[in-house]
Write a protein that holds these residues in place. Structure first.
Motif, PDB file in Angstrom:
ATOM      1  N   UNK A  27     -15.472  34.904  -3.838  1.00 59.10           N
ATOM      2  CA  UNK A  27     -15.688  33.674  -3.074  1.00 59.10           C
ATOM      3  C   UNK A  27     -15.983  32.498  -4.003  1.00 59.10           C
ATOM      4  N   UNK A  28     -16.739  32.762  -5.059  1.00 57.45           N
ATOM      5  CA  UNK A  28     -17.051  31.699  -6.020  1.00 57.45           C
ATOM      6  C   UNK A  28     -15.773  31.187  -6.668  1.00 57.45           C
ATOM      7  N   UNK A  29     -14.876  32.087  -7.000  1.00 57.19           N
ATOM      8  CA  UNK A  29     -13.582  31.680  -7.569  1.00 57.19           C
ATOM      9  C   UNK A  29     -12.801  30.843  -6.560  1.00 57.19           C
ATOM     10  N   UNK A  30     -12.783  31.295  -5.317  1.00 53.19           N
ATOM     11  CA  UNK A  30     -12.038  30.577  -4.296  1.00 53.19           C
ATOM     12  C   UNK A  30     -12.560  29.172  -4.050  1.00 53.19           C
ATOM     13  N   UNK A  31     -13.859  28.987  -4.175  1.00 52.75           N
ATOM     14  CA  UNK A  31     -14.477  27.678  -3.919  1.00 52.75           C
ATOM     15  C   UNK A  31     -14.360  26.754  -5.112  1.00 52.75           C
ATOM     16  N   UNK A  32     -14.589  27.292  -6.311  1.00 53.80           N
ATOM     17  CA  UNK A  32     -14.701  26.437  -7.501  1.00 53.80           C
ATOM     18  C   UNK A  32     -13.480  26.492  -8.428  1.00 53.80           C
ATOM     19  N   UNK A  33     -12.680  27.538  -8.309  1.00 54.22           N
ATOM     20  CA  UNK A  33     -11.562  27.701  -9.239  1.00 54.22           C
ATOM     21  C   UNK A  33     -11.982  28.254 -10.582  1.00 54.22           C
ATOM     22  N   UNK A  34     -13.240  28.615 -10.733  1.00 49.58           N
ATOM     23  CA  UNK A  34     -13.752  29.219 -11.969  1.00 49.58           C
ATOM     24  C   UNK A  34     -14.334  30.594 -11.638  1.00 49.58           C
ATOM     25  N   UNK A 269      -9.940  40.206  -2.372  1.00 54.89           N
ATOM     26  CA  UNK A 269     -10.266  38.845  -1.938  1.00 54.89           C
ATOM     27  C   UNK A 269      -9.658  37.826  -2.892  1.00 54.89           C
ATOM     28  N   UNK A 270      -9.745  38.085  -4.184  1.00 55.85           N
ATOM     29  CA  UNK A 270      -9.174  37.162  -5.171  1.00 55.85           C
ATOM     30  C   UNK A 270      -7.665  37.056  -4.995  1.00 55.85           C
ATOM     31  N   UNK A 271      -7.003  38.167  -4.716  1.00 55.52           N
ATOM     32  CA  UNK A 271      -5.558  38.171  -4.492  1.00 55.52           C
ATOM     33  C   UNK A 271      -5.190  37.241  -3.334  1.00 55.52           C
ATOM     34  N   UNK A 272      -5.969  37.291  -2.272  1.00 54.16           N
ATOM     35  CA  UNK A 272      -5.705  36.417  -1.110  1.00 54.16           C
ATOM     36  C   UNK A 272      -5.812  34.951  -1.522  1.00 54.16           C
ATOM     37  N   UNK A 273      -6.835  34.627  -2.292  1.00 55.94           N
ATOM     38  CA  UNK A 273      -6.995  33.244  -2.758  1.00 55.94           C
ATOM     39  C   UNK A 273      -5.809  32.824  -3.627  1.00 55.94           C
ATOM     40  N   UNK A 275      -2.774  33.990  -3.675  1.00 55.16           N
ATOM     41  CA  UNK A 275      -1.565  33.862  -2.871  1.00 55.16           C
ATOM     42  C   UNK A 275      -1.575  32.614  -1.985  1.00 55.16           C
ATOM     43  N   UNK A 276      -2.747  32.038  -1.829  1.00 57.12           N
ATOM     44  CA  UNK A 276      -2.867  30.816  -1.033  1.00 57.12           C
ATOM     45  C   UNK A 276      -3.078  29.576  -1.891  1.00 57.12           C
ATOM     46  N   UNK A 277      -2.730  29.665  -3.168  1.00 57.79           N
ATOM     47  CA  UNK A 277      -2.696  28.482  -4.009  1.00 57.79           C
ATOM     48  C   UNK A 277      -3.702  28.402  -5.135  1.00 57.79           C
ATOM     49  N   UNK A 278      -4.697  29.264  -5.164  1.00 55.41           N
ATOM     50  CA  UNK A 278      -5.642  29.234  -6.280  1.00 55.41           C
ATOM     51  C   UNK A 278      -4.939  29.707  -7.549  1.00 55.41           C
ATOM     52  N   UNK A 279      -5.322  29.123  -8.678  1.00 57.77           N
ATOM     53  CA  UNK A 279      -4.662  29.424  -9.945  1.00 57.77           C
ATOM     54  C   UNK A 279      -5.425  30.529 -10.675  1.00 57.77           C
ATOM     55  N   UNK A 280      -4.743  31.634 -10.942  1.00 57.39           N
ATOM     56  CA  UNK A 280      -5.372  32.744 -11.669  1.00 57.39           C
ATOM     57  C   UNK A 280      -5.705  32.318 -13.093  1.00 57.39           C
ATOM     58  N   UNK A 281      -6.846  32.791 -13.579  1.00 59.16           N
ATOM     59  CA  UNK A 281      -7.301  32.466 -14.927  1.00 59.16           C
ATOM     60  C   UNK A 281      -6.908  33.608 -15.857  1.00 59.16           C
TER      61      UNK A 281
END
Length: 409
Positions: A27-34, A269-273, A275-281
């Motif tokens: 969730x933190x990744x999804x919100x902040x991108x970090x 959960x990270x995979x869902x983020x 696939x919905x536009x979050x950039x993997x680090x």
């Protein structure tokens, strides 16, 4: 009273604690991108300390890579670290378990410092510790995390070989007196700790509200996430050192299996983020990753704790882990210097590549492939545990005590 006992007096089931941590980190990744990480901030702190002494580190290639602008209180990574320390301290105080502890063998301070330096150097060489290059790296589908995980395990194996030698352990110190001493007045006075813990919690809550009301939303989120991570690692006694070290010493695999479960939840959960536009680090997979993992695994065993274990044990009042933390900062800063000044980047990193498993295997292939590898890790850990218990016989109580003492040193 029973609820208070279960929450603050008893340690939590590691499966539950690490599963919540995996969910929260996603969730933190999804919100902040970090991602949840700490040693990058340790490195920046080392850079700031050098700046205080007049050293210009702004042109160092490593700091240009990780950034050194601002201060820990102006960066989300800074508040993750601060929050972890505060969250752990609050639960320790509320559970009335803070106590200054100095190792009986003073040599442990030097050993912890050396281990901290090696672990800090190795973590930053691999561009992440047990968090960014492992627990939160695998859910990013970064191949470098699997290299780091495997080599960390190998490093801890050799670390165990060293710490079990007579010259490392030194002469045992025998203490006269009862094994069950009566409660002293000093212990009784510690009942004020829960009140202090509550005050800290209220002050910290006030700080979070201040960040929200002044528009510093990301700092507020980092404060909350950091404190939650601190609570979870302390209540669950989450330590990646023990996850590997216990496999080699006693065959115990509870922490190893719990970490696999926590990462599996985070992966989904990270995979869902993503696939919905979050950039993997994605981090560099290179010889530096393998060497960094070996050094990190070796160092955390010498130190007696990884970055997570070190932080909550430091808040418990264990002086050793403040020394380990200082060693981490020294080691991480030394790597930052050597990155370009000693040619480490050109020798060990430059020819590497960022390998994104989603790009290599496709989205579904990466998701189910990663889940399969984590399931294999869980099953392998379970098999290893049974092998020790039934295949090689139950280890002696002496061996179990050595594991316990090493963990709590």
């Amino acid at each position: 009273m029973n609820l208070y006992q279960k929450i603050f007096k008893e340690y939590w089931n590691p499966y539950i604690a690490i599963s919540i941590a995996g969910l929260a980190s996603a969730f933190y990744f999804g919100i902040t991108g970090t991602v949840w990480a700490v040693t990058g901030e340790f490195t920046r702190l080392g850079g700031h300390i050098l700046q205080w002494f007049g050293v210009d580190v702004s042109q160092w290639a490593y700091f240009q890579l990780v950034g050194i602008e601002g201060t820990p209180i102006s960066r989300t990574d800074g508040w993750i670290v601060i929050g972890m320390l505060v969250g752990a301290l609050i639960t320790i105080l509320v559970s009335n378990s803070f106590k200054i502890r100095v190792p009986k063998q003073k040599r442990r301070l030097l050993q912890g410092f050396i281990g901290g330096i090696i672990a800090g150097f190795g973590a930053r060489l691999a561009l992440g510790c047990n968090l960014a290059a492992f627990f939160t790296g695998v859910p990013q589908f970064s191949f470098h995390s699997w290299i780091f995980m495997l080599t960390t395990a190998i490093g801890t194996y050799f670390g165990v070989k060293v710490v079990n030698t007579k010259w490392w352990r030194g002469k045992p110190l025998l203490t006269k007196g009862s094994m069950n001493p009566v409660v002293t007045q000093a212990v009784q006075k510690r009942t004020i700790q829960p009140l202090i813990g509550l005050i800290f919690a209220l002050l910290y809550l006030g700080l979070v509200l201040y960040f929200f009301t002044t528009g510093k939303t990301m700092l507020a989120v980092a404060c909350i996430a950091g404190a939650l991570f601190g609570i979870l690692i302390e209540r669950g006694q989450i330590c990646f050192t023990s996850a590997f070290r216990d496999l080699w010493i006693s065959g115990r695999a509870v922490m190893s299996k719990a970490i696999a479960v926590g990462m599996l939840i985070s992966v989904v959960i990270t995979f869902i983020y993503i696939q919905n536009g979050s950039v993997a680090l994605i981090k560099m997979a290179a010889p530096s990753t393998a060497i960094g993992g070996l050094l990190f695994g070796f160092g955390i065993v010498l130190a007696g704790g990884c970055e997570t274990g070190m932080m909550y044990r430091a808040m418990e009042g264990q002086l050793l882990y403040w020394v380990v933390g200082a060693g981490n900062i020294v080691g991480a800063t030394a790597l930052a210097y050597g990155w370009d000044h000693l040619g480490i980047y050109h020798a060990l990193v430059e020819k590497g590549a960022k390998v994104n498993l989603i790009e290599q295997w496709g989205p579904m292939g990466a998701l189910f492939g990663t889940i399969a590898m984590l399931a294999a890790w869980f099953l392998l850990s379970n098999w290893w545990e049974k092998r020790f218990r039934y295949g090689k016989g139950i280890k002696s109580q002496t061996t179990d005590r050595i594991s316990h003492v090493t963990k709590e040193a």
